[in-house]
Scaffold this motif. Structure first.
Motif, PDB file in Angstrom:
ATOM      1  N   THR A   1       0.862  -1.184   0.000  1.00 32.76           N
ATOM      2  CA  THR A   1       0.000   0.000   0.000  1.00 32.76           C
ATOM      3  C   THR A   1       0.897   1.231   0.000  1.00 32.76           C
ATOM      4  OG1 THR A   1      -1.646  -1.204   1.252  1.00 32.76           O
ATOM      5  CG2 THR A   1      -1.858   1.184   1.229  1.00 32.76           C
ATOM      6  N   VAL A   2       0.567   2.199  -0.894  1.00 27.63           N
ATOM      7  CA  VAL A   2       1.398   3.397  -1.021  1.00 27.63           C
ATOM      8  C   VAL A   2       0.545   4.623  -0.683  1.00 27.63           C
ATOM      9  CG1 VAL A   2       2.776   4.792  -2.618  1.00 27.63           C
ATOM     10  CG2 VAL A   2       2.796   2.294  -2.809  1.00 27.63           C
ATOM     11  N   GLY A   3       1.131   5.588   0.065  1.00 28.80           N
ATOM     12  CA  GLY A   3       0.413   6.833   0.380  1.00 28.80           C
ATOM     13  C   GLY A   3      -0.482   6.659   1.597  1.00 28.80           C
ATOM     14  N   GLU A   4      -0.845   7.802   2.220  1.00 31.19           N
ATOM     15  CA  GLU A   4      -1.674   7.704   3.427  1.00 31.19           C
ATOM     16  C   GLU A   4      -3.084   8.235   3.192  1.00 31.19           C
ATOM     17  OE1 GLU A   4       0.290   9.395   6.804  1.00 31.19           O
ATOM     18  OE2 GLU A   4       2.081   8.169   6.456  1.00 31.19           O
ATOM     19  N   LYS A   5      -3.150   9.544   2.764  1.00 31.51           N
ATOM     20  CA  LYS A   5      -4.480  10.141   2.575  1.00 31.51           C
ATOM     21  C   LYS A   5      -5.252   9.418   1.479  1.00 31.51           C
ATOM     22  CE  LYS A   5      -5.010  14.847   4.165  1.00 31.51           C
ATOM     23  NZ  LYS A   5      -4.955  16.251   3.807  1.00 31.51           N
ATOM     24  N   LYS A   6      -4.647   9.403   0.266  1.00 28.62           N
ATOM     25  CA  LYS A   6      -5.296   8.703  -0.854  1.00 28.62           C
ATOM     26  C   LYS A   6      -4.494   7.440  -1.131  1.00 28.62           C
ATOM     27  CE  LYS A   6      -7.597  12.548  -3.119  1.00 28.62           C
ATOM     28  NZ  LYS A   6      -7.726  13.378  -4.314  1.00 28.62           N
ATOM     29  N   ALA A   7      -4.634   6.458  -0.252  1.00 29.07           N
ATOM     30  CA  ALA A   7      -3.827   5.233  -0.376  1.00 29.07           C
ATOM     31  C   ALA A   7      -4.198   4.476  -1.642  1.00 29.07           C
ATOM     32  CB  ALA A   7      -4.056   4.368   0.851  1.00 29.07           C
ATOM     33  N   ARG A   8      -3.180   3.878  -2.229  1.00 34.00           N
ATOM     34  CA  ARG A   8      -3.428   3.026  -3.393  1.00 34.00           C
ATOM     35  C   ARG A   8      -2.655   1.723  -3.216  1.00 34.00           C
ATOM     36  NH1 ARG A   8       0.235   6.929  -4.747  1.00 34.00           N
ATOM     37  NH2 ARG A   8       2.107   6.265  -5.903  1.00 34.00           N
TER      38      ARG A   8
ATOM     39  N   TRP B   1      -4.307  -0.116  -7.935  1.00 35.96           N
ATOM     40  CA  TRP B   1      -5.744  -0.083  -7.642  1.00 35.96           C
ATOM     41  C   TRP B   1      -6.039   1.076  -6.688  1.00 35.96           C
ATOM     42  CZ3 TRP B   1      -2.889  -4.540  -7.957  1.00 35.96           C
ATOM     43  CH2 TRP B   1      -3.314  -5.503  -8.892  1.00 35.96           C
ATOM     44  N   PHE B   2      -7.056   1.858  -6.995  1.00 40.00           N
ATOM     45  CA  PHE B   2      -7.470   2.949  -6.104  1.00 40.00           C
ATOM     46  C   PHE B   2      -8.710   2.544  -5.303  1.00 40.00           C
ATOM     47  CE2 PHE B   2      -5.232   4.799  -9.692  1.00 40.00           C
ATOM     48  CZ  PHE B   2      -4.302   5.619  -9.058  1.00 40.00           C
TER      49      PHE B   2
END
Length: 699
Positions: free
Chosen positions: A73-80, A96-97
């Motif tokens: 999983t990458v990113g915190e607010k808008k994790a993808r 995948w979003f």
């Protein structure tokens, strides 16, 4: 087998009541057979598997075979969710979003998958968002073809999760349950002669084609069959009418016809008119009912042909009627035909919505006693109160404006139905005429009366308005009259009315009294007001007629020599051609000026270019058919006639010709389709007849 196709759609595994209801409402799929005939509207070629090191940043959809070796999983607010995918030649990222929890739980590492989607490159690394994924083992077993079909869909289906993949899966289920065994209605000899692939193979390969070649053969087979059945219906209808529907044989060519032809004909007939009158005389001389479509451009002289056909009815002791779609047109026919009929001592009257009650009473009595020879009218003629002593000929003008039920009422005005002559100034392209009116015999008046000059048509931008106005003043100085027409689009009646009134005011300022006089006609006026404005213009009391498309059909003012069409980009091609036909009725040179703004789309440019290049209505109709498609051209009453599932009248013209030729050949050889080799064809034909109610012989 075919009974299985009648099964309600919710019984198909994977559909169920909720999806079944949606498929019914959104796509009209009620049973297995409807799903079978939901044909894909495009395909994506999945014959090729790419390697990661071959990918290019083209935005195209590709498929790759490889495995997922890592997921995070990458990113915190808008994790993808990002997975690393490799095939041995390189690595790419799958992203995948949405639906990340499900993907994480179900995605197996180091297992061969086939992925499919749009590959794009960012910082030298390829990625694919929300790819379609299928384990390689399943992919190799599935029915899914190399050419992936995409089916018609709607917003609601997408919202409810019925994606293309879901439709594809239930289609596969349908073929498993039916085992792809479908009866073939076409005779073996025809299949062999045209080297058509069998029905089973055609249906399988339209949904799951393995290559472009087999897809093309499947499409050809199904298009041919669809058009072949339409032609069988139309030709059979024509044969049934000629054999079963008796008509009055008009054997006499007597006093009325001969006196008119020899002593009262206002001008010599063209060869085309003579040919058409001969065809009509020949039809009406038979003891079978005539049903003929008379096509001819505006001003080609259809009215004289109608008049002479009516005189044949009178010579044989029968009455005739002419039905027009509007009061203006009915009045015009009445004026024109009265001038021709009066010297012969013929009793002719008009019946419309505005006919006074006292006059109606006289008309009804005279029609029933037979004293009234010819009646001209609008829909008012269809009322039950209107009874004839013996109606022998019904002429219907601008046929596409009347529905089938309305026309059938005219038939019932006599025990033996009258002969029917349908007239239209809307040239119908041959392919469309063969598909919509293949059961009618068609006559065409394809030459204009001598002395008529072709109308000169030009396109001018709004910025040239001053020059155009100067030209109009010059024409008025020569004693000519002008039409200026504004578009009318129902949805925005207020705006249209404002356009028209603004235009009328500025024209009245630019062409002031007492030197000029301007008339106006639009849909909001009472019929009496319209008629009086028309009459003022027709008698030359006003120089300019400002109008909406009310005047598209009908008005005959030989002195009017210029037609200005405002906002010409808002009109269809056949409508522009119809409007242009309002001028050019006298011996003087006439002009049509198409006014537009500067912003024009490609279709509009084609329409304007066609109008300025040619006056030939049939050529214009062909271009119109290509631009708009058959449904629009025929208007709402007719569009239901051709709910084609796979064929296209514009693109498949050659297949249509072939289908008609073979339908004619088969019916010539075996009209009732009773030969053993035609049993399946006959069965399919009767079933189709039940669904489409083709046994109403009314064209």
């Amino acid at each position: 087998m075919n009974n299985l196709l009648e099964t309600p759609i919710e019984y198909l595994k994977g559909v169920g009541p909720a999806r079944g209801e949606l498929l019914r409402k959104e796509l009209g799929i009620h049973k297995y057979g409807d799903l079978l005939h939901l044909f894909p509207n495009r395909y994506i070629d999945r014959t090729r598997y790419y390697r990661i090191n071959e990918l290019i940043n083209s935005g195209a959809e590709v498929q790759v075979v490889g495995k997922v070796i890592n997921i995070k999983t990458v990113g915190e607010k808008k994790a993808r969710l990002v997975a690393t995918f490799t095939d041995g030649t390189g690595e790419m990222e799958l992203v995948w979003f949405q639906g990340q929890k499900w993907i994480r739980e179900n995605l197996k590492l180091n297992t061969p998958y086939v992925i499919f989607g749009k590959a794009s490159s960012f910082n030298g690394v390829f990625n694919m968002a929300h790819p379609e994924m299928e384990p390689l083992a399943e992919h190799e077993q599935s029915l899914r073809s190399a050419m992936q079909p995409f089916y018609p869909s709607t917003e609601k289906l997408a919202q409810k999760g019925i994606t293309n993949k879901v439709v594809n899966n239930i289609m596969q289920q349908l073929f498993r349950e039916t085992q792809a065994k479908f009866s073939d209605p076409l005779p073996p000899a025809l299949i062999q002669e045209l080297q058509l692939i069998p029905k089973n193979a055609a249906l399988f390969n339209i949904h799951f084609p393995k290559s472009h070649e087999i897809l093309a053969r499947a499409q050809f087979r199904l298009k041919f069959e669809e058009l072949f059945f339409i032609q069988l219906q139309l030709i059979t209808k024509n044969l049934i009418r000629k054999h079963k529907i008796k008509g009055h044989p008009f054997t006499q060519v007597g006093h009325y016809f001969n006196d008119f032809y020899n002593n009262h004909l206002p001008f010599g007939l063209t060869n085309a008119q003579k040919r058409v009158i001969k065809e009509i005389r020949n039809d009406m001389g038979q003891p079978a009912q005539m049903n003929r479509l008379l096509q001819g451009d505006v001003g080609s002289g259809k009215t004289i042909v109608a008049m002479m056909s009516m005189l044949l009815a009178l010579d044989n002791g029968f009455q005739a009627c002419l039905m027009a779609p509007t009061e203006i047109l009915a009045n015009q026919h009445f004026t024109g035909l009265s001038e021709l009929a009066n010297p012969l001592g013929i009793n002719i009257k008009i019946l419309t919505g505005s006919t006074k009650t006292s006059e109606r009473k006289i008309i009804h009595e005279q029609l029933e006693s037979g004293e009234l020879h010819i009646i001209i009218g609008t829909h008012a003629l269809l009322e039950d109160k209107v009874q004839f002593k013996n109606l022998g000929l019904a002429v219907i003008d601008e046929q596409h404006r009347f529905g089938v039920e309305q026309r059938s009422k005219l038939w019932r005005k006599n025990d033996i139905p009258p002969h029917v002559l349908v007239m239209t100034a809307t040239p119908i392209p041959r392919t469309l005429a063969m598909s919509l009116y293949g059961d009618l015999d068609i006559s065409v008046i394809d030459e204009l009366p001598p002395g008529r000059k072709p109308i000169q048509t030009v396109h001018r931008f709004d910025s040239n308005r001053l020059k155009v106005w100067k030209f109009l003043k010059d024409e008025i100085a020569k004693g000519r009259q002008i039409y200026i027409v504004y578009p009318l689009i129902q949805e925005s009646e207020k705006m249209d009315y404002k356009d028209l009134m603004d235009g009328y005011e500025s024209i009245s300022r630019d062409f002031p009294l007492p030197q000029y006089s301007v008339s106006i006609v639009h849909g909001k006026m009472k019929p009496a007001e319209k008629d009086s404005e028309m009459a003022r213009f027709a008698s030359g009391k006003t120089n300019i007629m400002v109008a909406t498309t009310v005047i598209e059909v009908g008005v005959n003012v030989p002195n009017a020599s210029v037609m200005v069409i405002e906002s010409a980009e808002r009109f269809g091609l056949s409508q522009l051609h119809q409007l242009r036909g309002r001028v050019g009725r006298g011996a003087e040179q006439s002009y049509c000026i198409l006014m537009t703004g500067h912003k024009l789309g490609n279709d509009t440019k084609t329409r304007l270019e066609t109008m300025t290049r040619t006056n030939d209505g049939f050529e214009i109709a062909e271009v119109d058919l290509k631009l708009r498609g058959p449904g629009d051209i025929m208007g709402t009453q007719q569009s239901g006639v051709l709910n084609l599932q796979i064929a296209d009248l514009v693109k498949d013209r050659d297949i249509l010709m072939l289908a008609r030729e073979h339908a004619l050949k088969l019916l010539k050889d075996d009209a009732p389709m009773e030969k053993p080799e035609h049993a399946a064809l006959r069965h399919a034909f009767i079933e189709m007849g039940k669904k489409k109610n083709i046994w109403n012989y009314i064209s």
